[in-house]
Design an enzyme around this catalytic site. Structure first.
Site, PDB file in Angstrom:
ATOM      1  CD  GLU A   1     -10.504   1.021   7.134  1.00 21.86           C
ATOM      2  OE1 GLU A   1      -9.508   0.616   6.612  1.00 21.86           O
ATOM      3  OE2 GLU A   1     -10.268   2.018   7.958  1.00 21.86           O
TER       4      GLU A   1
ATOM      5  CE1 TYR B   1      -5.118   6.151   7.815  1.00 21.47           C
ATOM      6  CE2 TYR B   1      -4.997   6.036   5.444  1.00 21.47           C
ATOM      7  CZ  TYR B   1      -5.262   5.406   6.642  1.00 21.47           C
ATOM      8  OH  TYR B   1      -5.183   3.909   6.533  1.00 21.47           O
TER       9      TYR B   1
ATOM     10  CG  HIS C   1      -8.638   6.872   6.135  1.00 24.62           C
ATOM     11  ND1 HIS C   1      -8.540   7.274   7.239  1.00 24.62           N
ATOM     12  CD2 HIS C   1      -8.089   5.576   6.105  1.00 24.62           C
ATOM     13  CE1 HIS C   1      -8.457   6.358   8.125  1.00 24.62           C
ATOM     14  NE2 HIS C   1      -8.321   5.258   7.401  1.00 24.62           N
TER      15      HIS C   1
ATOM     16  CD  GLU D   1      -8.808   0.444   2.749  1.00 29.20           C
ATOM     17  OE1 GLU D   1      -7.501   0.273   2.531  1.00 29.20           O
ATOM     18  OE2 GLU D   1      -8.941   0.470   3.964  1.00 29.20           O
TER      19      GLU D   1
ATOM     20  NE  ARG E   1      -2.005   1.817   3.520  1.00 32.61           N
ATOM     21  CZ  ARG E   1      -2.726   2.533   4.544  1.00 32.61           C
ATOM     22  NH1 ARG E   1      -4.041   2.237   4.671  1.00 32.61           N
ATOM     23  NH2 ARG E   1      -2.158   3.199   5.336  1.00 32.61           N
TER      24      ARG E   1
HETATM   25  C1  GCO Z   1      -6.346   0.687   7.092  1.00 28.10           C
HETATM   26  C2  GCO Z   1      -6.999   1.540   7.850  1.00 28.10           C
HETATM   27  C3  GCO Z   1      -6.360   1.747   9.292  1.00 28.10           C
HETATM   28  C4  GCO Z   1      -7.461   2.443  10.131  1.00 28.10           C
HETATM   29  C5  GCO Z   1      -7.407   2.128  11.379  1.00 28.10           C
HETATM   30  C6  GCO Z   1      -8.433   3.086  12.368  1.00 28.10           C
HETATM   31  O1  GCO Z   1      -6.590   0.374   5.722  1.00 28.10           O
HETATM   32  O2  GCO Z   1      -5.505  -0.421   7.745  1.00 28.10           O
HETATM   33  O3  GCO Z   1      -7.516   2.670   7.296  1.00 28.10           O
HETATM   34  O4  GCO Z   1      -5.183   2.335   9.220  1.00 28.10           O
HETATM   35  O5  GCO Z   1      -7.228   3.894   9.896  1.00 28.10           O
HETATM   36  O6  GCO Z   1      -7.652   0.917  11.621  1.00 28.10           O
HETATM   37  O7  GCO Z   1      -8.464   2.565  13.654  1.00 28.10           O
HETATM   38 MG    MG Z   2      -8.236   1.623   5.309  1.00 29.31          MG
END
Ligand code: GCO
Ligand code: MG
Length: 408
Positions: free
Chosen positions: A268, A159, A218, A242, A147
C-alpha cells in the site's frame, strides 16, 4: 480534442481530498484522485505549480504518451508525491476517454471478467465483545470477508482499532486526526505477538471456519517476528497477513516465506512496479496492495497486475477512506476487468464525503460493481465541496513503551 483546463480542488468533507479536474474543448470532464493522506498540499502544489500548464493543448486520448512525458520528463522519478500527481492525470484521462467512447471504463480495459469484486471491510474492537459486535455489523452490511484488528493488553491505543465504536467512532477517521501535529500511539511487539493468535482463535470459534479473515501488521514486525506470527496464525486460515514487515525491505520476505504458509499481502505504500520486482519474481507475496491513486494510475497498475499474474499473484487494491471515491471507482473498474483479481478493500466513505463525490458504484451481497455510467461514474459537486475547506490532519506516530519511534 484537446485539454483546455486543469484544476486542482482540495476539500475536506470529513477528511481531506485532492482532486484533479481536466476539461476538454469538447466539454468533456475527467476526474483523478491525488490524495496523499497527511501530505495533501504537496501533491496539490505539484499538480498546480508543475503539471497543470503542461496539460493544456495536449490530446487527452494520448494517455500512455502523457504518462511517460510526466514520468520520464520530470527526470526525478518515483516517490509518493510524484506518483500521486501522475495518477490523478492518468485516471482523469481514462475518465475522459471512456466518456468519449460512451462506455464504463472497465469496457476499455478488456471488459468484465466477473460479476463483481469481492470486498473486505474493517472490523475492530479493543476487547473481544466489541470486536464480535463489529464483525456482526459488517456481516449485516453484507460483507463476505473481514479484516480483524484488536486491542493489545497494556496498550491504550492501537492502529486500526476504534476506541469506542459504541459512540459511533470509526477508526477510518482517526488516522487523519484534525490537529496541527500528529498524535502519538504506543507499541509493544511482544505483547502484540502473544495476543493476536488468541484473538483469531476466539473469532474462528465464534464465527466458524468459512468467513475469510484478514489482518494488517502495519509494518511493525522484524522478519523473524513476522515469520513467528504467520506460523502461529496458520490454524486460523487467514485470507492474508498484510504488511508484516517494513515494506521497503523486499528481501525480508524471503525469511518470512520460508517459515509460513499464511498468505502475504504488501504494497500500500509502494508507488511503482519496481518496488515489487524481487517480491514478484521470487514469489514472496500472494497479493499486490497498491492503490491506483498512489501508484501512478490505471496505466501502470494494469501493467503491474499483468506482471504479477505471470507468478500467480493476485490483486488486493488498497481502499481505505483516504482514497477518494474517484480513486475507489478507478480501482473497481480494474478489479472487474483484470483476470488475477483477488479482493478489494472497502471501508465506505462518510455521508459528507459522498455528498461531494456522487458515486454510481454499488455494493451488493458482498460484491462491489463500478456501475454502467460512461467513464469512472463519479461526479464532483464543487458547490458542496467549497463548504468543506482544507483542515490540516495527520496520521499518528508510534512509539515503543520506552519512547523510541517505531513503524506506524
Ligand atoms: C489499510 C491501511 C490504511 C492506512 C492508511 C494510511 O490497510 O487500509 O493500512 O488504513 O493506514 O491508508 O493513510
Ligand atoms: Mg494496510
Amino acid at each position: 480534442m484537446i485539454v483546455t483546463q486543469a484544476d486542482v480542488m482540495v476539500t475536506s468533507p470529513g477528511r481531506n481530498f485532492v482532486t484533479l479536474k481536466i476539461t476538454t474543448d469538447d466539454g468533456l470532464v475527467g476526474y483523478g484522485d491525488a490524495t496523499l493522506n497527511g501530505r495533501e498540499l504537496a501533491v496539490a502544489s505539484y499538480l498546480r505549480d508543475h503539471v497543470a500548464t503542461l496539460l493544456i493543448g495536449r490530446d487527452p486520448h494520448q494517455i500512455e504518451d502523457t504518462w511517460q512525458y510526466l514520468y520520464r520528463g520530470a527526470y526525478w522519478r518515483r516517490g509518493p508525491v510524484t506518483m500521486a500527481a501522475i495518477a490523478a492525470v492518468d485516471v482523469a484521462l481514462w475518465d475522459i476517454k471512456a466518456k468519449a467512447a460512451g462506455m464504463p471504463l472497465y469496457q476499455l480495459l478488456g471488459g468484465a471478467s466477473r460479476t463483481g469484486a469481492l470486498a473486505y471491510g474493517h472490523a475492530s474492537g479493543f476487547e473481544l465483545p466489541s470486536l464480535f459486535d463489529s464483525i456482526r455489523e459488517h456481516l449485516e452490511l453484507g460483507y463476505r470477508a473481514i479484516r480483524i484488528q484488536s486491542g493489545v493488553p497494556g496498550l491504550d491505543t492501537v492502529y486500526g482499532v476504534a476506541k469506542s465504536p459504541a459512540m459511533g467512532e470509526r477508526y477510518d477517521y482517526e488516522p487523519a486526526r484534525r490537529s496541527a501535529a500528529p498524535t502519538a500511539e504506543q507499541w509493544d511487539t511482544r505483547a502484540y505477538l502473544r495476543h493476536v493468535p488468541t484473538v483469531f482463535e476466539a473469532v474462528r470459534n465464534e464465527f466458524g471456519p468459512e468467513l475469510p479473515l484478514l489482518h494488517d501488521g502495519h509494518h511493525r514486525m522484524t522478519p523473524i517476528q513476522a515469520a513467528k506470527l504467520g506460523k502461529a496464525l496458520e490454524p486460523y486460515d487467514l485470507f492474508w497477513l498484510e504488511d508484516c514487515t517494513p515494506a521497503e525491505n523486499q528481501e525480508a520476505l524471503r525469511l518470512v516465506r520460508r517459515h509460513t504458509t499464511t498468505p502475504l499481502a504488501i504494497g500500500e505504500i509502494f508507488n511503482t512496479a519496481f518496488d515489487y520486482q524481487t517480491l514478484i519474481t521470487e514469489q514472496l507475496i500472494d497479493y499486490v496492495r497498491s492503490a491506483v491513486t498512489h501508484t501512478g494510475g490505471i496505466t501502470p497498475m494494469k501493467k503491474l497486475f499483468d506482471f504479477a499474474a505471470m507468478y500467480q499473484i493476485k490483486s488486493g487494491i488498497h481502499g481505505p477512506t483516504d482514497i477518494s471515491p474517484v480513486g475507489m471507482a478507478a480501482a473497481l473498474h480494474l478489479d472487474l476487468a483484470i483476470h488475477n483479481f483477488g479482493i478489494q478493500e472497502y471501508m465506505r466513505h462518510s455521508p459528507e464525503t459522498l455528498e461531494v463525490f456522487r458515486t454510481s458504484y454499488t455494493f451488493t451481497d458482498g460484491l462491489l460493481h463500478p456501475g454502467e455510467q460512461p467513464g469512472l461514474g463519479v461526479e464532483y459537486d464543487e458547490d458542496v465541496a467549497d463548504k468543506f475547506p482544507y483542515d490540516p490532519a495527520y496520521l499518528p506516530v508510534n512509539r515503543l513503551l520506552d519512547g523510541t519511534v517505531h513503524d506506524w
